[in-house]
Design a protein around this motif. Structure first.
Motif, PDB file in Angstrom:
ATOM      1  N   ALA A  43       9.450  70.861  78.841  1.00  0.00           N
ATOM      2  CA  ALA A  43       9.289  72.165  78.200  1.00  0.00           C
ATOM      3  C   ALA A  43      10.287  73.203  78.683  1.00  0.00           C
ATOM      4  O   ALA A  43      10.007  74.391  78.646  1.00  0.00           O
ATOM      5  N   ALA A  44      11.445  72.760  79.126  1.00  0.00           N
ATOM      6  CA  ALA A  44      12.491  73.724  79.476  1.00  0.00           C
ATOM      7  C   ALA A  44      12.867  74.465  78.203  1.00  0.00           C
ATOM      8  O   ALA A  44      13.330  73.866  77.239  1.00  0.00           O
ATOM      9  N   GLY A  45      12.574  75.748  78.154  1.00  0.00           N
ATOM     10  CA  GLY A  45      12.848  76.527  76.955  1.00  0.00           C
ATOM     11  C   GLY A  45      11.745  76.405  75.909  1.00  0.00           C
ATOM     12  O   GLY A  45      11.934  76.763  74.761  1.00  0.00           O
ATOM     13  N   GLY A  46      10.599  75.878  76.304  1.00  0.00           N
ATOM     14  CA  GLY A  46       9.476  75.705  75.376  1.00  0.00           C
ATOM     15  C   GLY A  46       9.289  74.244  75.016  1.00  0.00           C
ATOM     16  O   GLY A  46      10.255  73.495  74.938  1.00  0.00           O
ATOM     17  N   PHE A  47       8.056  73.832  74.823  1.00  0.00           N
ATOM     18  CA  PHE A  47       7.767  72.431  74.519  1.00  0.00           C
ATOM     19  C   PHE A  47       8.378  72.048  73.176  1.00  0.00           C
ATOM     20  O   PHE A  47       8.163  72.707  72.165  1.00  0.00           O
ATOM     21  N   ALA A  48       9.142  70.975  73.211  1.00  0.00           N
ATOM     22  CA  ALA A  48       9.749  70.427  71.998  1.00  0.00           C
ATOM     23  C   ALA A  48       9.698  68.910  72.110  1.00  0.00           C
ATOM     24  O   ALA A  48      10.470  68.316  72.861  1.00  0.00           O
ATOM     25  N   ALA A  49       8.774  68.305  71.400  1.00  0.00           N
ATOM     26  CA  ALA A  49       8.617  66.850  71.474  1.00  0.00           C
ATOM     27  C   ALA A  49       9.862  66.156  70.952  1.00  0.00           C
ATOM     28  O   ALA A  49      10.324  66.438  69.853  1.00  0.00           O
ATOM     29  N   ASP A  50      10.416  65.272  71.768  1.00  0.00           N
ATOM     30  CA  ASP A  50      11.555  64.479  71.314  1.00  0.00           C
ATOM     31  C   ASP A  50      11.193  63.002  71.184  1.00  0.00           C
ATOM     32  O   ASP A  50      12.017  62.204  70.769  1.00  0.00           O
ATOM     33  N   HIS A  51       9.944  62.669  71.512  1.00  0.00           N
ATOM     34  CA  HIS A  51       9.419  61.322  71.315  1.00  0.00           C
ATOM     35  C   HIS A  51       7.953  61.431  70.923  1.00  0.00           C
ATOM     36  O   HIS A  51       7.235  62.305  71.414  1.00  0.00           O
ATOM     37  N   THR A  52       7.507  60.542  70.079  1.00  0.00           N
ATOM     38  CA  THR A  52       6.102  60.466  69.688  1.00  0.00           C
ATOM     39  C   THR A  52       5.635  59.038  69.897  1.00  0.00           C
ATOM     40  O   THR A  52       6.249  58.098  69.382  1.00  0.00           O
ATOM     41  N   ILE A  53       4.564  58.891  70.660  1.00  0.00           N
ATOM     42  CA  ILE A  53       3.976  57.575  70.912  1.00  0.00           C
ATOM     43  C   ILE A  53       2.613  57.564  70.229  1.00  0.00           C
ATOM     44  O   ILE A  53       1.721  58.329  70.604  1.00  0.00           O
ATOM     45  N   VAL A  54       2.449  56.724  69.231  1.00  0.00           N
ATOM     46  CA  VAL A  54       1.188  56.647  68.501  1.00  0.00           C
ATOM     47  C   VAL A  54       0.227  55.751  69.281  1.00  0.00           C
ATOM     48  O   VAL A  54       0.553  54.608  69.620  1.00  0.00           O
ATOM     49  N   LEU A  55      -0.945  56.299  69.574  1.00  0.00           N
ATOM     50  CA  LEU A  55      -2.000  55.550  70.257  1.00  0.00           C
ATOM     51  C   LEU A  55      -2.926  55.006  69.173  1.00  0.00           C
ATOM     52  O   LEU A  55      -3.986  55.555  68.888  1.00  0.00           O
ATOM     53  N   SER A  56      -2.513  53.914  68.554  1.00  0.00           N
ATOM     54  CA  SER A  56      -3.151  53.422  67.328  1.00  0.00           C
ATOM     55  C   SER A  56      -4.600  52.978  67.501  1.00  0.00           C
ATOM     56  O   SER A  56      -5.314  52.832  66.504  1.00  0.00           O
ATOM     57  N   ASN A  57      -5.036  52.769  68.722  1.00  0.00           N
ATOM     58  CA  ASN A  57      -6.434  52.383  68.950  1.00  0.00           C
ATOM     59  C   ASN A  57      -7.379  53.573  68.926  1.00  0.00           C
ATOM     60  O   ASN A  57      -8.595  53.384  69.024  1.00  0.00           O
ATOM     61  N   PHE A  58      -6.840  54.781  68.812  1.00  0.00           N
ATOM     62  CA  PHE A  58      -7.675  55.983  68.894  1.00  0.00           C
ATOM     63  C   PHE A  58      -7.449  56.882  67.686  1.00  0.00           C
ATOM     64  O   PHE A  58      -6.330  57.291  67.399  1.00  0.00           O
ATOM     65  N   ALA A  59      -8.542  57.194  67.003  1.00  0.00           N
ATOM     66  CA  ALA A  59      -8.464  58.056  65.828  1.00  0.00           C
ATOM     67  C   ALA A  59      -8.139  59.487  66.215  1.00  0.00           C
ATOM     68  O   ALA A  59      -7.456  60.199  65.489  1.00  0.00           O
ATOM     69  N   ASP A  60      -8.628  59.907  67.392  1.00  0.00           N
ATOM     70  CA  ASP A  60      -8.413  61.277  67.835  1.00  0.00           C
ATOM     71  C   ASP A  60      -8.624  61.371  69.345  1.00  0.00           C
ATOM     72  O   ASP A  60      -8.948  60.374  70.002  1.00  0.00           O
ATOM     73  N   LYS A  61      -8.422  62.564  69.868  1.00  0.00           N
ATOM     74  CA  LYS A  61      -8.528  62.767  71.307  1.00  0.00           C
ATOM     75  C   LYS A  61      -9.952  62.509  71.802  1.00  0.00           C
ATOM     76  O   LYS A  61     -10.147  61.990  72.897  1.00  0.00           O
ATOM     77  N   ALA A  62     -10.947  62.818  70.997  1.00  0.00           N
ATOM     78  CA  ALA A  62     -12.335  62.583  71.387  1.00  0.00           C
ATOM     79  C   ALA A  62     -12.592  61.096  71.630  1.00  0.00           C
ATOM     80  O   ALA A  62     -13.316  60.723  72.563  1.00  0.00           O
ATOM     81  N   ALA A  63     -11.992  60.237  70.826  1.00  0.00           N
ATOM     82  CA  ALA A  63     -12.149  58.790  71.004  1.00  0.00           C
ATOM     83  C   ALA A  63     -11.515  58.331  72.311  1.00  0.00           C
ATOM     84  O   ALA A  63     -12.076  57.482  73.019  1.00  0.00           O
TER      85      ALA A  63
END
Length: 93
Positions: A43-63
């Motif tokens: 987050a140097a200069g603000g968070f800017a995602a440069d990679h996305t990792i899909v956690l396909s076993n989970f529908a959402d954070k609650a799971a």
């Protein structure tokens, strides 16, 4: 997930670290599944995602929270710390 080579400077010389500067949870637009968004430089200069990792076993954070056995309303830091403690997330820290 092993992120040792992906994160740059996730701990300071004093030994402190804050993975939430590097990692956020979100939703993958293509699949609608839970995603771990990665900002390789912390987050140097603000968070800017440069990679996305899909956690396909989970529908959402609650799971994911349920799978980790966390109760209540854990923060992203709580979730990341539990993932590290359980060996599900590996960094240089």
């Amino acid at each position: 997930l092993e992120l040792k080579d992906l994160l740059d400077g996730e701990h300071s010389a004093s030994g402190s670290f804050n993975l939430t500067s590097y990692l956020h949870f979100g939703t993958d637009a293509a699949t609608g599944k839970l995603a771990l968004l990665v900002d390789h430089n912390g987050a140097a200069g603000g968070f800017a995602a440069d990679h996305t990792i899909v956690l396909s076993n989970f529908a959402d954070k609650a799971a994911l929270v349920t799978a980790l056995g966390l109760g209540g309303s854990p923060t992203d830091a709580d979730i990341l710390n539990k993932m590290v403690a359980n060996g599900h997330l590996k960094t240089d820290i």
